[in-house]
Each structure stands twice: as structure tokens, then as C-alpha cells.
Scaffold this active site. Structure first.
Site, short mmCIF file in Angstrom:
data_model
loop_
_atom_site.label_atom_id
_atom_site.label_comp_id
_atom_site.label_asym_id
_atom_site.label_seq_id
_atom_site.Cartn_x
_atom_site.Cartn_y
_atom_site.Cartn_z
N GLU A 22 0.83 -1.20 0.00
CA GLU A 22 0.00 0.00 0.00
C GLU A 22 0.87 1.25 0.00
OE1 GLU A 22 -4.00 -0.63 2.34
OE2 GLU A 22 -2.31 -1.32 3.58
N TYR A 54 -13.38 26.80 -0.32
CA TYR A 54 -13.34 25.34 -0.39
C TYR A 54 -12.16 24.86 -1.22
CZ TYR A 54 -16.52 26.70 -4.19
OH TYR A 54 -17.12 27.34 -5.25
N GLU A 74 -6.99 6.89 10.61
CA GLU A 74 -7.27 7.76 11.76
C GLU A 74 -6.18 8.82 11.91
OE1 GLU A 74 -9.09 3.70 12.68
OE2 GLU A 74 -7.33 4.45 11.66
N LYS A 100 -11.64 4.46 1.71
CA LYS A 100 -10.52 3.72 1.11
C LYS A 100 -11.11 2.62 0.23
CE LYS A 100 -6.25 1.42 2.60
NZ LYS A 100 -5.44 1.08 3.79
#
Length: 126
Positions: A22, A54, A74, A100
Site C-alpha cells: 500500500e 473550499y 485515523e 478507502k
């Protein structure tokens, strides 16, 4: 007056996860964010100086995601929140979701990830 700035479906390709593959190969992450902001001056002035862009929020998310490598979503969420609070004092609360879609799970799923709702006061007490 408090209103919410939001971005849904911001896609960023970056390298987060527990597994070496990953981190090496990277993958797509999808961010949804809402920021509680005091827009009381902006709704009258029509001046960007009285608002939070934004586009600037998206820049912070993108930069935070690509310039770091974390094991946990997290932790990525925490870093995004920190950088937004540090950059935009007008932001009082952040609701953030990180999806994800290519998570290494052996089961079929539509979405998975983390969601965080935190106020500036809660963040500052961490």
C-alpha cells in the site's frame, strides 16, 4: 451565523496503509468534509477575505495526504484536521470522512474508511 462549507468526493492518490504494498504502490482515497464556519460577514460583504475557500480546504487535504505516509486512516484524518484548524481560524468544527475504496479486505464492500467529527475546542484539548 454559522454555516457549513463542504466538499464531497475529493479523490487523492496517496500512500497510506499498514502493508508495504500500500505504501509502495499507493491507492485512491476519497475525502468528504464539512466545516462549520462563521460566514456572517461574507453573506453581506461578498468579499473572499470574509470567507473560507473550499479550494483552499481541498489544497490542505491534498497536500496533507500526498506529503505524508501513515499506517492508519485515523492518523491521516487527525493530520488533516490539525492542518485545517491551524490554517483557518474561522473553522469551528470539522466533519471528515475518508473512504478507502481499495482497502485490502477479502469481502465485497461498497465503502470503508473512517469518519471523524471534532470541534476546535475538542482538538485543542487533545
Amino acid at each position: 451565523m454559522e454555516t457549513k462549507l463542504f466538499i464531497d468526493g475529493l479523490e487523492v492518490f496517496s500512500n497510506h496503509g499498514l502493508f508495504a504494498e500500500e505504501k509502495k504502490l499507493g491507492q485512491k482515497f476519497i475525502f468528504d468534509i464539512e466545516c462549520l464556519v462563521d460566514y456572517s460577514r461574507a453573506i453581506v460583504s461578498d468579499e473572499m477575505v470574509d470567507s473560507v475557500s473550499y479550494a483552499d480546504i481541498a489544497d490542505v487535504i491534498y497536500k496533507t495526504s500526498i506529503e505524508n505516509t501513515f499506517n492508519l486512516l485515523e492518523r491521516l484524518a487527525g493530520e488533516v484536521v490539525k492542518n485545517i484548524f491551524n490554517t483557518f481560524p474561522e473553522v469551528k468544527e470539522i466533519k471528515l470522512a475518508i473512504n478507502k475504496p481499495a482497502a485490502p479486505i477479502k469481502y465485497h464492500f461498497k465503502e470503508c474508511g473512517v469518519k471523524l467529527l471534532i470541534t476546535r475546542k475538542e482538538y485543542e484539548s487533545l
